[in-house]
Design a protein around this motif. Structure first.
Motif, mmCIF file in Angstrom:
data_model
loop_
_atom_site.group_PDB
_atom_site.id
_atom_site.type_symbol
_atom_site.label_atom_id
_atom_site.label_comp_id
_atom_site.label_asym_id
_atom_site.label_seq_id
_atom_site.Cartn_x
_atom_site.Cartn_y
_atom_site.Cartn_z
ATOM 1 N N ASP A 84 -4.246 -3.099 2.772
ATOM 2 C CA ASP A 84 -4.943 -3.204 3.683
ATOM 3 C C ASP A 84 -6.173 -3.540 3.965
ATOM 4 N N TYR B 13 0.048 -6.548 6.267
ATOM 5 C CA TYR B 13 0.144 -5.583 5.709
ATOM 6 C C TYR B 13 1.088 -4.371 5.818
ATOM 7 N N THR B 14 0.733 -3.514 5.017
ATOM 8 C CA THR B 14 2.531 -2.384 4.489
ATOM 9 C C THR B 14 2.148 -0.667 5.554
ATOM 10 N N THR B 15 1.128 -0.981 5.496
ATOM 11 C CA THR B 15 0.295 0.562 6.609
ATOM 12 C C THR B 15 0.508 0.619 7.491
ATOM 13 N N PHE C 123 -3.305 0.009 9.387
ATOM 14 C CA PHE C 123 -3.093 -1.517 9.177
ATOM 15 C C PHE C 123 -2.466 -2.846 9.833
ATOM 16 N N GLU D 50 -1.979 -7.806 11.551
ATOM 17 C CA GLU D 50 -0.719 -8.791 11.374
ATOM 18 C C GLU D 50 -0.511 -9.987 12.444
#
Length: 187
Positions: free
Chosen positions: A114, A164-166, A169, A173
């Motif tokens: 991220d 973004y996977t966390t 962050f 998006e």
């Protein structure tokens, strides 16, 4: 070697790589932006900091194995500094996660990925500067071929369910999607 000493040594070792003349984006400013993004979110660990310094250590826009070579070279350097084998392996796995070929397998990988993609969610002027710098790094590629390849890369990020996977962050998006769509439209 203590964490602070190892981090200082890693920075001193890596800076000449990031200062290579052919780097318009994958340079020290990119590393510092990633470190700053992770620190500002309160998630910068020693392993992540080392991985940030090592992730683009080797950068040849004509090669397809930069991350693997970076992981190897930086891992050998870390081992030579007396870093524990577990830390060396951890940093190498983190570096390989920045290939962006698969979803991150761990939270640490996700944070690094991220941070690496943070520029995609930057304000439009900063994103445009990044996009121009990438074109400069790939100036050896003829325009029509560059546009085809760049469109494929950008569309690949845009096609993801989430860029973004966390949670740290996730706020980037919407801007990332707008930037990517705009860049693709201009190609």
């Amino acid at each position: 070697m203590k964490d602070n000493a190892l981090l200082s040594a890693a920075e001193a070792y890596a800076r000449p790589f990031y200062a290579e003349a052919h780097r318009a984006y994958h340079n020290t400013a990119h590393v510092e932006a990633m470190l700053g993004a992770l620190a500002a979110r309160g998630v910068l660990s020693p392993a992540l900091a080392l991985a940030v310094w090592g992730h683009d250590l080797i950068y040849d826009p004509r090669a397809g194995d930069n991350e693997a070579r970076s992981a190897e070279v930086f891992g050998m350097w870390l081992a030579g500094q007396g870093a524990p084998a577990e830390l060396v392996a951890q940093v190498q796995v983190l570096i390989l996660a920045t290939q962006h070929r698969a979803l991150p397998a761990t939270r640490e990988e996700a944070l690094l990925v991220d941070a690496d993609l943070g520029i995609l969610g930057a304000e439009p002027r900063a994103f445009a500067a990044y996009d121009a710098a990438i074109r400069q790094e790939y100036r050896h590629v003829p325009g029509p071929l560059y546009r085809i390849g760049r469109r494929k890369v950008l569309q690949g990020f845009l096609n993801r369910e989430r860029i973004y996977t966390t949670p740290e962050f996730a706020g980037l998006e919407a801007q990332a999607r707008a930037n990517l769509a705009g860049a693709i439209a201009q190609l």
